[in-house]
Design an enzyme around this catalytic site. Structure first.
Site, PDB file in Angstrom:
ATOM      1  N   GLU A  45      58.995 105.817  34.528  1.00 27.55           N
ATOM      2  CA  GLU A  45      59.714 105.457  35.704  1.00 27.55           C
ATOM      3  C   GLU A  45      59.373 103.594  35.855  1.00 27.55           C
ATOM      4  O   GLU A  45      58.421 103.514  35.512  1.00 27.55           O
ATOM      5  CB  GLU A  45      58.978 106.210  36.930  1.00 27.55           C
ATOM      6  CG  GLU A  45      59.537 105.692  38.439  1.00 27.55           C
ATOM      7  CD  GLU A  45      59.183 106.444  39.512  1.00 27.55           C
ATOM      8  OE1 GLU A  45      58.360 107.463  39.257  1.00 27.55           O
ATOM      9  OE2 GLU A  45      59.882 106.405  40.514  1.00 27.55           O
ATOM     10  N   CYS A 241      60.605 108.911  41.879  1.00 29.35           N
ATOM     11  CA  CYS A 241      61.240 108.601  43.136  1.00 29.35           C
ATOM     12  C   CYS A 241      62.370 107.733  43.056  1.00 29.35           C
ATOM     13  O   CYS A 241      63.235 107.272  44.097  1.00 29.35           O
ATOM     14  CB  CYS A 241      60.440 108.090  44.077  1.00 29.35           C
ATOM     15  SG  CYS A 241      59.259 109.640  44.527  1.00 29.35           S
ATOM     16  N   ASN A 372      64.919 114.687  42.065  1.00 33.92           N
ATOM     17  CA  ASN A 372      63.527 114.510  41.585  1.00 33.92           C
ATOM     18  C   ASN A 372      62.777 115.446  42.328  1.00 33.92           C
ATOM     19  O   ASN A 372      62.858 116.845  42.426  1.00 33.92           O
ATOM     20  CB  ASN A 372      63.146 112.969  41.737  1.00 33.92           C
ATOM     21  CG  ASN A 372      61.829 112.887  41.505  1.00 33.92           C
ATOM     22  OD1 ASN A 372      61.215 113.367  40.307  1.00 33.92           O
ATOM     23  ND2 ASN A 372      61.081 111.923  42.328  1.00 33.92           N
ATOM     24  N   GLU A 373      62.063 114.889  43.413  1.00 35.78           N
ATOM     25  CA  GLU A 373      60.944 115.689  44.208  1.00 35.78           C
ATOM     26  C   GLU A 373      61.928 116.049  45.605  1.00 35.78           C
ATOM     27  O   GLU A 373      61.332 115.629  46.612  1.00 35.78           O
ATOM     28  CB  GLU A 373      59.833 115.045  44.517  1.00 35.78           C
ATOM     29  CG  GLU A 373      58.967 114.907  43.273  1.00 35.78           C
ATOM     30  CD  GLU A 373      57.602 114.333  43.802  1.00 35.78           C
ATOM     31  OE1 GLU A 373      57.464 113.444  44.687  1.00 35.78           O
ATOM     32  OE2 GLU A 373      56.584 114.335  42.870  1.00 35.78           O
TER      33      GLU A 373
END
Ligand code: AHR
Length: 654
Positions: A45, A241, A372-373
């Site tokens: 990331e 994120c 993603n989350e």
């Protein structure tokens, strides 16, 4: 089954060694789950200056003046009384991707004017290396315009220089290469502008010539080497994120990261102002490291690409903005087009772009993450639309789905239940928890449904409380807990198909999140103890799990031991991994039940430290690193003497 039996016979395997209940019995003759060859991977990331200022080897910060504050990273250099001046010009009507450039006006030949760039926490310059400078310039309104380049060290001493004459043409790219005569961790670049009249400059860039695979404008070789050494089975990118963006407008859009670097529209990096205590106002995304480069990197290091795409939802910890369901089509189209970009023929629109960028062959994309989350019914609603469209057009693409940011609780339970009922392919679990949690969860997957979706332990790291100092959080306590926990992942390889530690990289002066697998500064980099744990797994992969038992039970904490075992049917080897998380040494006899004959000597890799707070560092990068020891079997037993706080990998020919 017949094939396995033949294989075992060929290896001379047989039953019945006598063992003590306290022994570790590895049942070589009972192969179980298939272990995916790409099980252990890495999670990349752009956090902690991992891309700009890190892996992407560009040394100039804000090279095209597109940061919110256009002169951030730049300083004017001029003589007192000089009338020379500069202006940031915006031409967004004609170039919305790269709207700004700098216009320098010099009235008098004697009034040299300079622009100094500070780099990303300085520029890391190595003695004797060659540096490639390039710039886009328009000198048509100038007379005798030229650039004088100077690299200066921390004391202001020149350590490299070059000159460039600019002709009267309109916008044109100029380049020059020059060596450095000294090493500096925090060098700066001075770009002196000489001549008279007006000069327009953009994309002022400096790269080391030595990059990974010597690609111009490429990646930092030492950082990629650390990844290549891991031999990861896959690489997840670009996060995290960062995929979501704090708001949708700043989500990651892969199409804006491919093509000419000049045309990749810069946006803010969401970690720029995420944490007040680690505010990083100069953190943006130039996308010099974009989706083409990610795929190329995956190919270079032999890892399967795993892109994660925005699913029409911004970060739920921030704005929680979602795209209206009726307007989600462009997001889904991005996913479909990405598959074409990666795998499509060169006659297709996106396959052609891949070919034009230098890679006519497909990248062999097999899986992709949707979000993603994310959490809640808003995710399910959007995921279903993605899944329907992708599976319809590309049925073989496996989809990775979010089960939220936590490994338990309401958010997790809701998505876990819902996605299982929808027969999702792969559930992406995340856990940033204490070392104790990791030890307690070593049997987490023993009871998972064997017929449900596969599990991707997509982000995990043990977060120690032994220190508050970020760079020391990757201590032996955390690494050992991960090593122990990972035996549980391996034992359950029929359920857990992939796993990746997170995050991957951190700049020692530009981090926002710790711990991280690899730390670097402008000159150096090192693998943490956690890195070496990962490496012992990625470099010692079996093809089938075999039971490793003590007192007839799996070894997941009894007597402070954690173990897993596998056989590799290709190399005809038995691989045993054992962690001793206690403060005392232990001697255990290992019985390789079913193995006819043990080798005379077994080479064992050991990772150990009696100091659980022990770390690696720039000065001692290999303070904690694997060491080889030899164990001599006695009859049919392998007597393994384990140090306190230790992790062992035994590998022997069968
Ligand atoms: O790895 C750092 C962050 O942790 C990731 O961006 C996010 O997915 C998780 O919350």
């Amino acid at each position: 089954m017949k094939k396995i039996a033949t294989f075992l016979m060929a290896c001379g395997l047989m039953h019945a060694h006598y063992s003590n209940a306290q022994d570790i019995v590895v049942q070589v003759h009972k192969p179980q789950a298939v272990i995916q060859p790409n099980m252990w991977g890495v999670f990349f990331e752009d956090i902690n200056l991992a891309a700009d200022g890190g892996l992407y080897a560009e040394l100039v910060k804000n090279r095209s003046f597109e940061f919110n504050a256009p002169m951030m990273g730049w300083k004017e250099l001029k003589k007192e009384g000089s009338s020379a001046a500069s202006l940031v010009v915006n031409r967004s009507a004609v170039d919305d991707n790269n709207p700004r450039f700098i216009r320098v006006k010099i009235n008098d030949e004697k009034d040299a004017y300079g622009l100094q760039n500070e780099g990303f926490r300085g520029m890391g310059i190595h003695q004797g290396e060659q540096y490639n400078f390039s710039v886009w310039a328009n000198a048509s309104a100038g007379k005798n315009m030229r650039l004088r380049l100077e690299l200066i060290n921390e004391q202001g001493k020149e350590i490299g220089n070059a000159s460039l004459s600019l002709d009267g043409n309109k916008w044109k790219k100029y380049a020059v290469s020059f060596p450095s005569n000294a090493t500096a961790e925090k060098a700066k670049l001075n770009v002196w502008i000489e001549g008279t009249g007006t000069l327009d400059l953009d994309m002022i860039s400096l790269f080391p010539q030595h990059t990974w695979k010597e690609r111009p404008g490429g990646l930092r070789a030492d950082l990629v080497q650390l990844l290549a050494d891991l031999k990861p089975g896959f690489i997840r990118f670009p996060g995290g994120c960062i995929v979501e963006g704090k708001e949708l407008v700043n989500r990651y859009q892969w199409k804006k990261t491919v093509g000419n670097v000049e045309d990749r529209k810069l946006i803010i990096n969401r970690w720029n102002n995420e944490f007040a205590h680690r505010s990083t106002p100069d953190y943006f995304q130039s996308f010099g490291l974009g989706f083409f480069e990610y795929f190329q990197l995956a190919e270079d290091i032999g890892a399967r690409p795993l892109p994660i795409l925005n699913c029409g939802m911004a970060c739920q910890f921030n704005s929680a903005e979602v795209v209206a369901v009726e307007e989600i089509d462009p997001y889904i189209q991005d996913a479909l087009d990405l598959i074409e970009f990666a795998n499509g023929g060169t006659e297709s629109k996106w396959g052609k772009l891949r070919a034009d960028m230098g890679h006519p062959a497909p990248f062999n994309l097999q899986m992709m993450g949707v979000g993603n989350e994310q959490w809640g019914s808003q995710y399910v609603e959007r995921y279903k639309l993605f899944a329907k469209a992708i599976k319809q057009k590309y049925p073989s693409i496996q989809l990775v789905n979010s089960v939220g940011p936590f490994p338990d609780g309401d958010l997790f339970n809701f998505l876990n239940d819902t996605l299982r009922s929808l027969h999702a392919d792969i559930l992406d679990e995340h856990y940033y928890r204490s070392p104790e949690w990791f030890l307690q969860q070593a049997k987490r997957y023993d009871s998972y449904d064997r017929n449900g979706p596969s599990i991707f332990a997509g982000e995990y790291a043990a977060h120690t409380k032994l220190t508050d100092e970020a760079i020391k959080k990757n201590n032996w306590q955390s690494a050992l807990a991960e090593a122990a926990f990972m035996t549980g992942l391996e034992r359950n390889a029929d359920v857990v198909k992939m796993a990746s530690y997170a995050p991957l990289f951190a700049h020692a002066e530009g981090w926002q999140w710790a711990p991280d697998l690899i730390w670097f500064n402008n000159l150096k980099s090192y693998g943490t103890p956690d890195y070496y744990v990962q490496k012992l797994y990625t470099n010692n992969v079996g093809t089938r799990v075999v039971p490793a038992l003590m007192n007839n039970a799996v070894i997941g904490g009894a007597d402070s031991l954690y173990a897993s075992a596998s056989i590799n049917e290709n190399s005809h080897e038995l691989i045993i991994k054992i962690a001793n998380v206690s403060a005392v040494k232990k001697t255990k006899n290992i019985v390789a039940d079913g193995l006819k004959k043990l080798p005379k000597e077994i080479s064992v890799t050991m990772l150990a430290s009696d100091n659980v707070a022990g770390v690696n560092s720039f000065d001692q990068p290999e303070n904690i690193k694997p060491a080889q020891v030899t164990v001599v079997p006695s009859k049919n037993l392998i007597p393994l003497k384990m140090k306190p706080y230790s992790f062992y990998v035994l590998r022997m020919k069968m």
